[in-house]
Design an enzyme around this catalytic site. Structure first.
Site, PDB file in Angstrom:
ATOM      1  N   TYR A  50     -12.160  -5.282  10.153  1.00 46.75           N
ATOM      2  CA  TYR A  50     -11.452  -4.940  11.384  1.00 46.75           C
ATOM      3  C   TYR A  50     -11.408  -6.144  12.335  1.00 46.75           C
ATOM      4  O   TYR A  50     -12.379  -6.389  13.068  1.00 46.75           O
ATOM      5  CB  TYR A  50     -12.172  -3.754  12.057  1.00 46.75           C
ATOM      6  CG  TYR A  50     -12.257  -2.562  11.130  1.00 46.75           C
ATOM      7  CD1 TYR A  50     -11.296  -1.567  11.151  1.00 46.75           C
ATOM      8  CD2 TYR A  50     -13.276  -2.467  10.173  1.00 46.75           C
ATOM      9  CE1 TYR A  50     -11.352  -0.502  10.257  1.00 46.75           C
ATOM     10  CE2 TYR A  50     -13.344  -1.415   9.275  1.00 46.75           C
ATOM     11  CZ  TYR A  50     -12.375  -0.433   9.330  1.00 46.75           C
ATOM     12  OH  TYR A  50     -12.429   0.611   8.432  1.00 46.75           O
TER      13      TYR A  50
ATOM     14  N   GLU B   4       0.837  -1.204   0.000  1.00 42.46           N
ATOM     15  CA  GLU B   4       0.000   0.000   0.000  1.00 42.46           C
ATOM     16  C   GLU B   4       0.871   1.252   0.000  1.00 42.46           C
ATOM     17  O   GLU B   4       1.876   1.309   0.699  1.00 42.46           O
ATOM     18  CB  GLU B   4      -0.890   0.006   1.249  1.00 42.46           C
ATOM     19  CG  GLU B   4      -1.815   1.219   1.287  1.00 42.46           C
ATOM     20  CD  GLU B   4      -2.979   1.000   2.223  1.00 42.46           C
ATOM     21  OE1 GLU B   4      -3.725   0.024   2.037  1.00 42.46           O
ATOM     22  OE2 GLU B   4      -3.134   1.817   3.151  1.00 42.46           O
TER      23      GLU B   4
ATOM     24  N   LYS C 255       7.709   3.414   1.584  1.00 48.33           N
ATOM     25  CA  LYS C 255       9.113   3.145   1.965  1.00 48.33           C
ATOM     26  C   LYS C 255       9.621   1.955   1.155  1.00 48.33           C
ATOM     27  O   LYS C 255       9.460   0.789   1.572  1.00 48.33           O
ATOM     28  CB  LYS C 255       9.201   2.826   3.458  1.00 48.33           C
ATOM     29  CG  LYS C 255       8.887   4.021   4.350  1.00 48.33           C
ATOM     30  CD  LYS C 255       9.003   3.616   5.803  1.00 48.33           C
ATOM     31  CE  LYS C 255       8.591   4.757   6.711  1.00 48.33           C
ATOM     32  NZ  LYS C 255       8.222   4.290   8.056  1.00 48.33           N
TER      33      LYS C 255
ATOM     34  N   ALA D  60     -20.102   2.604   4.185  1.00 48.37           N
ATOM     35  CA  ALA D  60     -19.441   2.128   2.962  1.00 48.37           C
ATOM     36  C   ALA D  60     -20.426   1.405   2.042  1.00 48.37           C
ATOM     37  O   ALA D  60     -20.287   1.434   0.821  1.00 48.37           O
ATOM     38  CB  ALA D  60     -18.274   1.217   3.339  1.00 48.37           C
TER      39      ALA D  60
ATOM     40  N   ARG E 203     -16.048   4.134   3.793  1.00 44.52           N
ATOM     41  CA  ARG E 203     -16.798   5.301   4.272  1.00 44.52           C
ATOM     42  C   ARG E 203     -15.843   6.463   4.501  1.00 44.52           C
ATOM     43  O   ARG E 203     -16.119   7.592   4.139  1.00 44.52           O
ATOM     44  CB  ARG E 203     -17.509   4.949   5.595  1.00 44.52           C
ATOM     45  CG  ARG E 203     -18.359   6.092   6.121  1.00 44.52           C
ATOM     46  CD  ARG E 203     -18.709   5.931   7.578  1.00 44.52           C
ATOM     47  NE  ARG E 203     -17.534   6.108   8.431  1.00 44.52           N
ATOM     48  CZ  ARG E 203     -17.553   6.016   9.742  1.00 44.52           C
ATOM     49  NH1 ARG E 203     -18.694   5.718  10.365  1.00 44.52           N
ATOM     50  NH2 ARG E 203     -16.455   6.192  10.457  1.00 44.52           N
TER      51      ARG E 203
ATOM     52  N   THR F 274      -4.037   4.911  -1.339  1.00 46.86           N
ATOM     53  CA  THR F 274      -5.065   5.441  -0.435  1.00 46.86           C
ATOM     54  C   THR F 274      -5.671   6.733  -0.981  1.00 46.86           C
ATOM     55  O   THR F 274      -5.183   7.320  -1.955  1.00 46.86           O
ATOM     56  CB  THR F 274      -4.507   5.680   0.983  1.00 46.86           C
ATOM     57  OG1 THR F 274      -3.516   6.705   0.914  1.00 46.86           O
ATOM     58  CG2 THR F 274      -3.909   4.424   1.575  1.00 46.86           C
ATOM     59  N   TYR F 275      -6.731   7.176  -0.310  1.00 46.81           N
ATOM     60  CA  TYR F 275      -7.495   8.352  -0.746  1.00 46.81           C
ATOM     61  C   TYR F 275      -7.738   9.233   0.469  1.00 46.81           C
ATOM     62  O   TYR F 275      -8.208   8.728   1.507  1.00 46.81           O
ATOM     63  CB  TYR F 275      -8.820   7.848  -1.316  1.00 46.81           C
ATOM     64  CG  TYR F 275      -9.728   8.902  -1.873  1.00 46.81           C
ATOM     65  CD1 TYR F 275      -9.710   9.205  -3.227  1.00 46.81           C
ATOM     66  CD2 TYR F 275     -10.641   9.571  -1.053  1.00 46.81           C
ATOM     67  CE1 TYR F 275     -10.565  10.160  -3.752  1.00 46.81           C
ATOM     68  CE2 TYR F 275     -11.493  10.520  -1.577  1.00 46.81           C
ATOM     69  CZ  TYR F 275     -11.456  10.810  -2.926  1.00 46.81           C
ATOM     70  OH  TYR F 275     -12.307  11.747  -3.435  1.00 46.81           O
TER      71      TYR F 275
HETATM   72  P1  FAD Z   1     -18.082   1.286   7.309  1.00 47.63           P
HETATM   73  O1  FAD Z   1     -18.003  -0.059   6.710  1.00 47.63           O
HETATM   74  O2  FAD Z   1     -19.196   2.162   6.862  1.00 47.63           O
HETATM   75  O3  FAD Z   1     -18.160   1.089   8.894  1.00 47.63           O
HETATM   76  C1  FAD Z   1     -17.984   2.183   9.796  1.00 47.63           C
HETATM   77  C2  FAD Z   1     -18.751   1.893  11.085  1.00 47.63           C
HETATM   78  O4  FAD Z   1     -20.167   1.882  10.817  1.00 47.63           O
HETATM   79  C3  FAD Z   1     -18.451   0.530  11.703  1.00 47.63           C
HETATM   80  O5  FAD Z   1     -18.553   0.673  13.090  1.00 47.63           O
HETATM   81  C4  FAD Z   1     -19.551  -0.366  11.163  1.00 47.63           C
HETATM   82  O6  FAD Z   1     -19.806  -1.478  11.989  1.00 47.63           O
HETATM   83  C5  FAD Z   1     -20.729   0.608  11.121  1.00 47.63           C
HETATM   84  N1  FAD Z   1     -21.695   0.318  10.059  1.00 47.63           N
HETATM   85  C6  FAD Z   1     -21.400  -0.060   8.785  1.00 47.63           C
HETATM   86  N2  FAD Z   1     -22.551  -0.198   8.093  1.00 47.63           N
HETATM   87  C7  FAD Z   1     -23.566   0.122   8.939  1.00 47.63           C
HETATM   88  C8  FAD Z   1     -24.972   0.196   8.801  1.00 47.63           C
HETATM   89  N3  FAD Z   1     -25.578  -0.116   7.646  1.00 47.63           N
HETATM   90  N4  FAD Z   1     -25.706   0.603   9.872  1.00 47.63           N
HETATM   91  C9  FAD Z   1     -25.105   0.911  11.052  1.00 47.63           C
HETATM   92  N5  FAD Z   1     -23.760   0.853  11.240  1.00 47.63           N
HETATM   93  C10 FAD Z   1     -23.014   0.472  10.196  1.00 47.63           C
HETATM   94  N6  FAD Z   1      -9.459   6.047   5.239  1.00 47.63           N
HETATM   95  C11 FAD Z   1      -9.251   7.018   4.304  1.00 47.63           C
HETATM   96  O7  FAD Z   1      -9.629   8.168   4.516  1.00 47.63           O
HETATM   97  N7  FAD Z   1      -8.611   6.763   3.115  1.00 47.63           N
HETATM   98  C12 FAD Z   1      -8.175   5.509   2.807  1.00 47.63           C
HETATM   99  O8  FAD Z   1      -7.607   5.297   1.729  1.00 47.63           O
HETATM  100  C13 FAD Z   1      -8.376   4.450   3.762  1.00 47.63           C
HETATM  101  N8  FAD Z   1      -7.978   3.191   3.497  1.00 47.63           N
HETATM  102  C14 FAD Z   1      -8.236   2.190   4.394  1.00 47.63           C
HETATM  103  C15 FAD Z   1      -7.872   0.869   4.088  1.00 47.63           C
HETATM  104  C16 FAD Z   1      -8.115  -0.167   4.994  1.00 47.63           C
HETATM  105  C17 FAD Z   1      -7.723  -1.582   4.630  1.00 47.63           C
HETATM  106  C18 FAD Z   1      -8.726   0.112   6.247  1.00 47.63           C
HETATM  107  C19 FAD Z   1      -8.975  -0.996   7.243  1.00 47.63           C
HETATM  108  C20 FAD Z   1      -9.101   1.422   6.564  1.00 47.63           C
HETATM  109  C21 FAD Z   1      -8.881   2.458   5.645  1.00 47.63           C
HETATM  110  N9  FAD Z   1      -9.259   3.783   5.909  1.00 47.63           N
HETATM  111  C22 FAD Z   1      -9.043   4.778   4.987  1.00 47.63           C
HETATM  112  C23 FAD Z   1      -9.897   4.120   7.192  1.00 47.63           C
HETATM  113  C24 FAD Z   1     -11.451   4.011   7.116  1.00 47.63           C
HETATM  114  O9  FAD Z   1     -11.925   5.028   6.255  1.00 47.63           O
HETATM  115  C25 FAD Z   1     -12.006   4.185   8.522  1.00 47.63           C
HETATM  116  O10 FAD Z   1     -11.684   3.069   9.314  1.00 47.63           O
HETATM  117  C26 FAD Z   1     -13.481   4.536   8.625  1.00 47.63           C
HETATM  118  O11 FAD Z   1     -13.741   4.979   9.971  1.00 47.63           O
HETATM  119  C27 FAD Z   1     -14.444   3.396   8.338  1.00 47.63           C
HETATM  120  O12 FAD Z   1     -14.512   3.099   7.004  1.00 47.63           O
HETATM  121  P2  FAD Z   1     -15.295   1.759   6.545  1.00 47.63           P
HETATM  122  O13 FAD Z   1     -15.345   1.762   5.080  1.00 47.63           O
HETATM  123  O14 FAD Z   1     -14.778   0.561   7.224  1.00 47.63           O
HETATM  124  O15 FAD Z   1     -16.772   2.119   7.134  1.00 47.63           O
END
Ligand code: FAD
Length: 291
Positions: A148, A17, A275, A127, A107, A48-49
């Site tokens: 997670y 990444e 890196k 998301a 998300r 990443t974004y």
């Molecule tokens: P979601 O899947 O929407 O989940 C967020 C929270 O909402 C969780 O607690 C989940 O249980 C809950 N939830 C989900 N769906 C629902 C629903 N329908 N109703 C109620 N609750 C719900 N961030 C960046 O800004 N840029 C990046 O490039 C980036 N890359 C990442 C790559 C990886 C592999 C990981 C693990 C994280 C990354 N992140 C990035 C961080 C990520 O954006 C954050 O962790 C963010 O807080 C959650 O994103 P998510 O897509 O997992 O959210």
């Protein structure tokens, strides 16, 4: 190449990444670092974004460069939180135009100034909403999502977290990448639980090589990851010596990867943080194992 196709391949593999520059002036050095990583022939590279959208153009520029110049498949991240539908649709159109085939639908973290705001009017609350938008765009993206092993910091319990994870898969995700973790048992336990809940898509464990003592607090704060005593001792002992810490951090990450391979995982995603020397050292450590 679609990332979902990787899973039919034999052997062990790594992906890396990278993150895009935040400013114009940093573009060349970041591009160079990502090219050095691409030369290691990873199975794919993710870019990443920025949640605020500030680096959205660079995410595509870097991803397109790696794909076109080095023939390394790329995975472009995309976040949606607090974005308008128009902005997200524009980003999706840009990705199609750049020939991006793989998207990690996220998300994004909720910006601090919006933490207490009323979210009822947001177009994209989770998301899953972005995954639906990507599917509705008509583009044939291979879509992934985040997961997670130690639950998302906003979740109250793992049962709910896994329920919403399944909703992401049902909405159209073909694979997932995990948050970093430093104790493989947490991953094995998580895999058991998601398989039990009916999630069958491939999971890429995400390994973060900690190569600088100062990185530890930030990594724990961002991810909420548990730091095993074995890792804490390593940081206590070597953290004040940059070169020793780098070597120890690479060895720890390598050890985690070997244990994952030895326990049936075929593909590991490495948070290589722009890196190349760290990515290269891990590839070198595994030179007789990975294809
Ligand atoms: P979601 O899947 O929407 O989940 C967020 C929270 O909402 C969780 O607690 C989940 O249980 C809950 N939830 C989900 N769906 C629902 C629903 N329908 N109703 C109620 N609750 C719900 N961030 C960046 O800004 N840029 C990046 O490039 C980036 N890359 C990442 C790559 C990886 C592999 C990981 C693990 C994280 C990354 N992140 C990035 C961080 C990520 O954006 C954050 O962790 C963010 O807080 C959650 O994103 P998510 O897509 O997992 O959210």
């Amino acid at each position: 190449m679609k990332i979902s196709e990787l899973f039919s391949k034999d052997g062990y593999s790594l992906s890396f990444e990278v993150f895009p520059p935040k400013t114009d002036s940093a573009f060349d050095s970041v591009k160079h670092a990502t090219e050095e990583i691409a030369k290691l022939h990873p199975s794919f590279m993710s870019v990443t974004y920025g949640a605020g959208g500030g680096t959205s153009k660079y995410t595509l520029d870097i991803a397109k460069n790696i794909k076109d110049q080095y023939a390394v498949p790329t995975l472009a991240h995309l976040t949606c939180v607090s974005s308008t539908r128009e902005t997200v649709r524009e980003r999706i159109a840009d990705m199609r135009e750049a020939g991006i085939e793989n998207v990690l639908a996220l998300r994004g973290d909720i910006p601090a100034h919006l933490a207490d705001s009323d979210r009822s009017g947001w177009v994209y609350k989770h998301a899953t909403d972005l995954i639906a938008e990507l599917r509705e765009s008509g583009a044939d993206f291979c879509i992934g999502c985040a997961c997670y092993p130690e639950i998302h910091p906003e979740s109250e319990c793992q049962k709910d977290d896994i329920k919403y994870l399944k909703a992401k898969v049902d909405a159209g995700c073909s694979f997932m990448t995990t948050q970093m973790f430093f104790d493989n048992n947490l991953l094995y336990n998580f895999l058991y639980k998601i398989r039990e809940s009916g999630i069958t898509v491939p999971v890429f464990p995400g390994i973060m090589p900690i190569t600088n003592g100062n990185q530890v607090d930030r990594a724990v704060k961002l991810s909420g990851s548990f730091m095993p005593q074995r890792f804490k001792s390593l940081v206590d002992t070597f953290g004040s010596s940059p070169e020793a810490m780098k070597q120890a951090g690479i060895a720890y990450a390598t050890d985690q990867i070997i244990d994952l391979f030895a326990n049936g995982i075929k593909h590991v995603h490495v948070y290589s943080m722009n890196k190349p020397e760290v990515a290269a050292a891990i590839v070198d450590n595994l030179s007789n194992i990975i294809g």
